[in-house]
Write a protein that holds these residues in place. Structure first.
Motif, PDB file in Angstrom:
ATOM      1  N   HIS A 266       0.820  -1.216   0.000  1.00  0.00           N
ATOM      2  CA  HIS A 266       0.000   0.000   0.000  1.00  0.00           C
ATOM      3  C   HIS A 266       0.854   1.266   0.000  1.00  0.00           C
ATOM      4  N   THR A 270       0.193   3.972  -2.927  1.00  0.00           N
ATOM      5  CA  THR A 270      -0.054   5.385  -2.665  1.00  0.00           C
ATOM      6  C   THR A 270       0.814   6.260  -3.553  1.00  0.00           C
ATOM      7  N   GLY A 327      -1.598   7.587   3.863  1.00  0.00           N
ATOM      8  CA  GLY A 327      -1.661   6.548   2.834  1.00  0.00           C
ATOM      9  C   GLY A 327      -0.468   5.617   2.896  1.00  0.00           C
ATOM     10  N   GLU A 328       0.720   6.159   3.203  1.00  0.00           N
ATOM     11  CA  GLU A 328       1.931   5.334   3.279  1.00  0.00           C
ATOM     12  C   GLU A 328       1.842   4.290   4.383  1.00  0.00           C
ATOM     13  N   PRO A 334      -4.986   4.056  -0.797  1.00  0.00           N
ATOM     14  CA  PRO A 334      -4.048   4.812  -1.630  1.00  0.00           C
ATOM     15  C   PRO A 334      -4.709   5.856  -2.523  1.00  0.00           C
ATOM     16  N   ALA A 337      -5.891   8.785  -0.397  1.00  0.00           N
ATOM     17  CA  ALA A 337      -4.761   9.557   0.117  1.00  0.00           C
ATOM     18  C   ALA A 337      -4.186  10.487  -0.942  1.00  0.00           C
TER      19      ALA A 337
END
Length: 359
Positions: A266, A270, A327-328, A334, A337
């Motif tokens: 993920h 992102t 998101g990270e 993703p 974000a």
């Protein structure tokens, strides 16, 4: 009105480039003040080393300042039009806020496309050159993510977790790696210490292998054997590189999970979305400034236009950074974000524009 389109494009582009060049020159100057001694000492020809260093640093610096230059370039353009009463004349001939934005869409998208090309082609290559050169703090993977270890990188290969010392990566050979074998439920089965691993003809060959069975508490040794994993040299080369400094093709490979990087899928997903969304940032900054110009054009207080535009613009940059971080680490999907901040700016600019058009 092709003439009006050319005029607005010329105004915006000139101010955008002025801000971008000045900002890049200022940052390069500060960078050289901090690192010039190390740069000149690293090569026999000090002057040539400085020129090379500036050329390698420039793509990364330009990438960081394009969105700020788009914001300030738009504000300077609208300020010029307001001070010379040109904005009133443009609106009086029937060109609305949407008409002004529409005429500048090509140049803003061209800027976004050039930034995407710069991030995808130049930044990865120059970052790698700087990392090899080892002058200054150029390892984005370490500076941007404190979770990434400094002495080694950890990757998932199948169900196993592999620890690879950073100094051993390169030339198709690994030294001193440790493989933690796990079952499908994630329970540790064995620790395998490998003195050396060679990549030949698409196959990894492990040598001097010490295997410690965890449940049985036994130790065994092998001279060598094949390591049946999908881990090519191109992937290995990018293991310690942050997605910010990778081409989107490589980030997509990690994002699909077909290649395992040191971060979770993920994290890479992102960054795939962020790299695409970056193309539209100059357009969003322009839409925001044009929408605000309608409000402050009536009062003639262009200083308020600057304050409001910079406040909203930098608020967007902060919100975008927070959203990216979430998101990270997997707190936001993703796509959300990457696209939520541009979507909110678009909604704000559109609401302001529609309100003034209705009144």
């Amino acid at each position: 009105m092709p003439m009006l389109t050319r005029y607005l494009t010329r105004l915006f582009l000139a101010r955008f480039l002025l801000v971008l060049v000045c900002a890049a020159a200022f940052v390069i100057g500060l960078d050289l003040m901090a690192n010039s001694d190390d740069v000149m000492a690293s090569r026999d020809n000090g002057a040539l080393a400085l020129v090379t260093y500036v050329a390698l640093r420039l793509p990364g610096i330009v990438s960081e300042f394009v969105k700020i230059a788009s914001l300030l370039g738009g504000l300077l353009t609208l300020t010029h039009l307001i001070r010379n009463s040109e904005l009133t004349a443009i609106w009086n001939v029937g060109v609305s806020q949407f008409g002004i934005v529409g005429r500048l869409i090509p140049v803003t998208l061209a800027i976004g496309a050039l930034q995407f090309a710069n991030d995808d082609q130049l930044v990865p290559k120059t970052s790698e050159r700087l990392r090899i050169w080892a002058v200054g703090e150029q390892d984005a993977g370490r500076s941007r993510n404190t979770i990434a270890p400094r002495s080694a990188t950890w990757i998932r290969v199948g169900e196993a977790i592999v620890r690879i010392p950073l100094g051993s990566i390169g030339d198709g050979q690994l030294r001193g790696i440790t493989i933690f074998e796990r079952d499908a439920g994630g329970e540790l089965l064995a620790r395998v210490d490998v003195t050396e691993a060679d990549y030949r003809d698409g196959v990894w060959r492990l040598k001097d292998i010490t295997r410690r069975e965890i449940p049985a508490n036994t130790v065994s040794w092998e001279a060598e054997r094949n390591w049946d994993v999908v881990l090519d040299l191109d992937t290995l080369k990018h293991l310690t590189t942050h997605p910010r400094n990778l081409p989107i093709s490589q980030v997509s490979r990690f994002a699909r999970g077909s290649e395992r990087g040191p971060w979770a899928p993920h994290h890479y997903q992102t960054w795939v979305q962020v790299k695409i969304a970056t193309v539209f940032t100059p357009l969003l900054m322009l839409m925001l400034t044009v929408a605000l110009a309608q409000r402050f054009q009536r009062t003639g207080h262009v200083e308020f236009l600057f304050i409001g535009g910079i406040g909203l613009g930098f608020g967007y940059f902060i919100f975008n950074g927070v959203s990216l971080a979430m998101g990270e680490v997997g707190l936001l999907p993703p796509a959300l974000a990457a696209w939520a901040p541009p979507g909110i700016v678009l909604a704000i600019a559109g609401s302001i524009a529609f309100w003034h058009e209705a009144h």
